[in-house]
Design a protein around this motif. Structure first.
Motif, PDB file in Angstrom:
ATOM      1  N   ASN A 152       2.401   1.682  -3.292  1.00  0.00           N
ATOM      2  CA  ASN A 152       1.333   2.109  -4.236  1.00  0.00           C
ATOM      3  C   ASN A 152       1.046   3.524  -4.263  1.00  0.00           C
ATOM      4  OD1 ASN A 152      -0.037   0.275  -6.470  1.00  0.00           O
ATOM      5  ND2 ASN A 152      -0.304  -1.011  -4.667  1.00  0.00           N
ATOM      6  N   LEU A 200       2.708  -3.440 -10.309  1.00  0.00           N
ATOM      7  CA  LEU A 200       2.222  -3.049  -8.891  1.00  0.00           C
ATOM      8  C   LEU A 200       0.833  -3.859  -8.859  1.00  0.00           C
ATOM      9  CD1 LEU A 200       3.003   0.519  -8.472  1.00  0.00           C
ATOM     10  CD2 LEU A 200       4.267  -1.561  -7.381  1.00  0.00           C
ATOM     11  N   LYS A 224       2.506  -0.086 -13.850  1.00  0.00           N
ATOM     12  CA  LYS A 224       1.106  -0.359 -13.253  1.00  0.00           C
ATOM     13  C   LYS A 224       0.870  -2.038 -12.967  1.00  0.00           C
ATOM     14  CE  LYS A 224      -0.568   4.122 -14.699  1.00  0.00           C
ATOM     15  NZ  LYS A 224      -1.133   4.733 -15.794  1.00  0.00           N
ATOM     16  N   ARG A 257       0.778  -1.241   0.008  1.00  0.00           N
ATOM     17  CA  ARG A 257      -0.021   0.061  -0.046  1.00  0.00           C
ATOM     18  C   ARG A 257       1.015   1.329   0.007  1.00  0.00           C
ATOM     19  NH1 ARG A 257      -1.313   2.560   4.036  1.00  0.00           N
ATOM     20  NH2 ARG A 257      -0.715   0.867   5.446  1.00  0.00           N
TER      21      ARG A 257
END
Ligand code: HEM
Length: 150
Positions: A19, A70, A67, A16
């Motif tokens: 990100n 992740l 992207k 998290r």
């Protein structure tokens, strides 16, 4: 003591945190340009792979790649998973032939770039980025010699 406590985070927490850092990074439209600059600084001969590449296009492609990278982390996003499987195939020894030892520089270049572009950067982010990204990159590396059916 304090540092030990501060870094005792779960995998999900780190994912998290990374990100969130990435979302801050992508506000910098030069993120991918800096990334390739850092990559070629750390390992100049990697630039040879991109001799015939339209770098403007590649700068966009790598943002999508990140992207997917992740999105691959929790295994829940089927599209990210299939994209990373595809990227692993295109980078393997029968295709782009990116040698596994090159990925070390790729990870370091990402860390350097995130450090430059994330306006809320803090020291431990360096460890979180490196740890989180090493899992999907290890997956790509492990496919280097795999012969994929056409
Ligand atoms: C040092 C390691 C790496 C090198 C040297 C490398 C090199 C390359 C090269 C030469 C291309 C083709 C450019 C062209 O079309 O002319 C490419 C494409 C691409 N790479 Fe890498 N790559 C590396 C690692 C990675 C990693 C870890 C990812 C993960 C996100 C990635 C994602 C992509 C994507 C998304 C493309 C666009 C084409 C596609 O979607 O397959 N690369 N890379």
């Amino acid at each position: 003591m304090y540092r030990k406590k501060a870094r005792a985070k779960s995998w999900d927490d780190k994912v998290r945190i990374v990100n969130d850092s990435f979302l801050r990074c992508i506000n910098d439209k030069f993120f991918s340009r800096y990334f390739y600059k850092n990559l070629f600084f750390l390992k100049p001969n990697l630039e040879d792979y991109f001799k015939n590449t339209d770098m403007e296009h590649q700068e966009k492609a790598i943002m999508n790649g990140l992207k997917f990278l992740l999105g691959f982390l929790d295994g829940k996003d089927a599209n990210s998973r299939s994209q990373i499987v595809r990227i692993a195939q295109t980078h393997g020894h029968l295709a782009l032939n990116i040698h596994p030892h090159s990925y070390y520089y790729w990870i370091e270049a990402i860390v350097m770039t995130a450090k430059k572009c994330d306006p809320e950067w803090f020291d431990d982010l360096e460890y979180y980025w490196r740890e989180v990204v090493s899992f999907p990159v290890s997956f790509i590396i492990s496919n280097y010699y795999v012969k994929h059916p056409k």
